[in-house]
Design a protein around this motif. Structure first.
Motif, mmCIF file in Angstrom:
data_model
loop_
_atom_site.group_PDB
_atom_site.id
_atom_site.type_symbol
_atom_site.label_atom_id
_atom_site.label_comp_id
_atom_site.label_asym_id
_atom_site.label_seq_id
_atom_site.Cartn_x
_atom_site.Cartn_y
_atom_site.Cartn_z
ATOM 1 N N UNK A 24 0.818 -1.215 0.000
ATOM 2 C CA UNK A 24 0.000 0.000 0.000
ATOM 3 C C UNK A 24 0.851 1.264 0.000
ATOM 4 N N UNK A 25 2.104 1.176 0.429
ATOM 5 C CA UNK A 25 2.963 2.357 0.481
ATOM 6 C C UNK A 25 3.893 2.443 -0.724
ATOM 7 N N UNK A 26 4.562 1.337 -1.070
ATOM 8 C CA UNK A 26 5.573 1.399 -2.138
ATOM 9 C C UNK A 26 5.139 0.733 -3.436
ATOM 10 N N UNK A 27 3.999 0.077 -3.441
ATOM 11 C CA UNK A 27 3.523 -0.584 -4.655
ATOM 12 C C UNK A 27 3.899 -2.055 -4.681
ATOM 13 N N UNK A 69 -0.237 10.546 -0.770
ATOM 14 C CA UNK A 69 1.138 10.572 -0.260
ATOM 15 C C UNK A 69 1.402 9.265 0.496
ATOM 16 N N UNK A 70 2.645 8.797 0.543
ATOM 17 C CA UNK A 70 2.947 7.518 1.199
ATOM 18 C C UNK A 70 2.429 7.416 2.637
ATOM 19 N N UNK A 71 2.577 8.461 3.425
ATOM 20 C CA UNK A 71 2.092 8.407 4.817
ATOM 21 C C UNK A 71 0.567 8.304 4.861
ATOM 22 N N UNK A 72 -0.099 8.967 3.934
ATOM 23 C CA UNK A 72 -1.554 8.872 3.879
ATOM 24 C C UNK A 72 -1.991 7.457 3.509
ATOM 25 N N UNK A 73 -1.292 6.844 2.541
ATOM 26 C CA UNK A 73 -1.606 5.458 2.170
ATOM 27 C C UNK A 73 -1.390 4.538 3.360
ATOM 28 N N UNK A 74 -0.292 4.759 4.092
ATOM 29 C CA UNK A 74 0.008 3.915 5.250
ATOM 30 C C UNK A 74 -1.072 4.049 6.313
ATOM 31 N N UNK A 75 -1.479 5.273 6.605
ATOM 32 C CA UNK A 75 -2.527 5.481 7.613
ATOM 33 C C UNK A 75 -3.822 4.806 7.173
ATOM 34 N N UNK A 76 -4.195 4.962 5.917
ATOM 35 C CA UNK A 76 -5.429 4.343 5.426
ATOM 36 C C UNK A 76 -5.340 2.815 5.506
ATOM 37 N N UNK A 77 -4.184 2.254 5.143
ATOM 38 C CA UNK A 77 -4.017 0.804 5.214
ATOM 39 C C UNK A 77 -4.148 0.320 6.659
ATOM 40 N N UNK A 78 -3.429 0.961 7.567
ATOM 41 C CA UNK A 78 -3.456 0.524 8.963
ATOM 42 C C UNK A 78 -4.833 0.713 9.585
ATOM 43 N N UNK A 79 -5.574 1.709 9.125
ATOM 44 C CA UNK A 79 -6.928 1.945 9.634
ATOM 45 C C UNK A 79 -7.905 0.923 9.077
ATOM 46 N N UNK A 80 -7.938 0.814 7.751
ATOM 47 C CA UNK A 80 -8.962 0.012 7.090
ATOM 48 C C UNK A 80 -8.633 -1.484 7.101
ATOM 49 N N UNK A 102 9.358 -7.896 24.249
ATOM 50 C CA UNK A 102 9.133 -8.909 23.213
ATOM 51 C C UNK A 102 7.695 -9.002 22.708
ATOM 52 N N UNK A 103 6.724 -8.689 23.550
ATOM 53 C CA UNK A 103 5.327 -8.767 23.125
ATOM 54 C C UNK A 103 4.979 -7.676 22.106
ATOM 55 N N UNK A 104 5.827 -6.670 21.970
ATOM 56 C CA UNK A 104 5.572 -5.565 21.050
ATOM 57 C C UNK A 104 6.181 -5.811 19.672
ATOM 58 N N UNK A 105 6.558 -7.038 19.360
ATOM 59 C CA UNK A 105 7.247 -7.346 18.108
ATOM 60 C C UNK A 105 6.486 -6.851 16.882
ATOM 61 N N UNK A 106 5.192 -7.129 16.798
ATOM 62 C CA UNK A 106 4.415 -6.772 15.602
ATOM 63 C C UNK A 106 4.489 -5.269 15.323
ATOM 64 N N UNK A 107 4.219 -4.454 16.317
ATOM 65 C CA UNK A 107 4.271 -3.002 16.137
ATOM 66 C C UNK A 107 5.676 -2.513 15.835
ATOM 67 N N UNK A 108 6.670 -3.131 16.483
ATOM 68 C CA UNK A 108 8.069 -2.758 16.288
ATOM 69 C C UNK A 108 8.503 -3.017 14.847
ATOM 70 N N UNK A 109 8.151 -4.180 14.340
ATOM 71 C CA UNK A 109 8.550 -4.529 12.967
ATOM 72 C C UNK A 109 7.769 -3.683 11.955
ATOM 73 N N UNK A 110 6.514 -3.373 12.256
ATOM 74 C CA UNK A 110 5.738 -2.489 11.384
ATOM 75 C C UNK A 110 6.356 -1.096 11.344
ATOM 76 N N UNK A 111 6.871 -0.646 12.468
ATOM 77 C CA UNK A 111 7.510 0.674 12.496
ATOM 78 C C UNK A 111 8.782 0.680 11.641
ATOM 79 N N UNK A 112 9.583 -0.370 11.756
ATOM 80 C CA UNK A 112 10.781 -0.489 10.915
ATOM 81 C C UNK A 112 10.375 -0.484 9.443
ATOM 82 N N UNK A 113 9.359 -1.271 9.118
ATOM 83 C CA UNK A 113 8.892 -1.379 7.735
ATOM 84 C C UNK A 113 8.334 -0.045 7.237
ATOM 85 N N UNK A 114 7.566 0.639 8.065
ATOM 86 C CA UNK A 114 6.983 1.904 7.598
ATOM 87 C C UNK A 114 8.069 2.930 7.302
#
Length: 175
Positions: free
Chosen positions: A37-40, A121-132, A65-77
């Motif tokens: 959704x961000x880079x195609x 914009x990439x940040x807008x796409x990211x927000x929409x993806x994470x929301x929807x 360690x329980x925060x892995x999912x959010x942590x990796x999503x932050x790296x990816x974003x």
């Protein structure tokens, strides 16, 4: 019984590459659509792989360690935003000719959705993806993206305004 992410992270932090592989397999199907959704589509899997390499190398720094999912999503974003900024200088899909053989209706509709979202914009796409798609709250999205919840709401509002313009067509400034 399936081991939790936290347990797998603790094992991976001690050097267990199989535990990290299990984490990758568990989260791959959620990370790739976010990156897409961000880079195609063309760069999504590469971006996820790059983010996972960073995650593996910095796994020891993950205090919770329980925060892995959010942590990796932050790296990816962060990586996706950099790629989107960098990639814009070198290629643009705007103006490419349409294929001669018409695609099936469902493929054309998917392409239209992708093109429409590509106008954000990439940040807008990211927000929409994470929301929807991910169903995350504003505070969760803010944590992943490294911004506050008010900024998340602002990006979502701007994305919706832009989508309204695009869907309204050229007469309404959607070009």
């Amino acid at each position: 019984m399936e081991e939790t992410d936290a347990g797998l992270v603790r094992r991976a932090q001690q050097g267990d590459s199989h535990a990290f592989s299990t984490l990758v397999e568990r989260h791959w199907s959620r990370l790739v659509p976010f990156a897409r959704s961000v880079v195609g589509d063309a760069d999504a899997e590469d971006a996820v792989q790059d983010a996972l390499v960073v995650a593996w190398s910095k796994l020891g720094a993950l205090a919770e360690p329980a925060a892995f999912r959010g942590w990796v999503l932050r790296i990816l974003s962060r990586l996706c935003f950099r790629r989107a900024r960098f990639g814009r200088r070198f290629r643009s899909l705007v103006g490419l000719p349409e294929p001669r053989d018409p695609a099936p209706e469902s493929a054309r509709q998917a392409l239209d959705v992708e093109r429409t979202l590509g106008r954000l914009a990439p940040r807008q796409r990211a927000v929409m993806h994470l929301t929807v798609v991910e169903g995350m709250s504003d505070s969760e999205i803010g944590t992943v993206m490294g911004i506050d919840a008010a900024s998340v709401r602002s990006h979502r509002r701007r994305a919706r305004e832009r989508l309204r313009q695009v869907l309204a067509g050229p007469a309404a400034g959607g070009r």
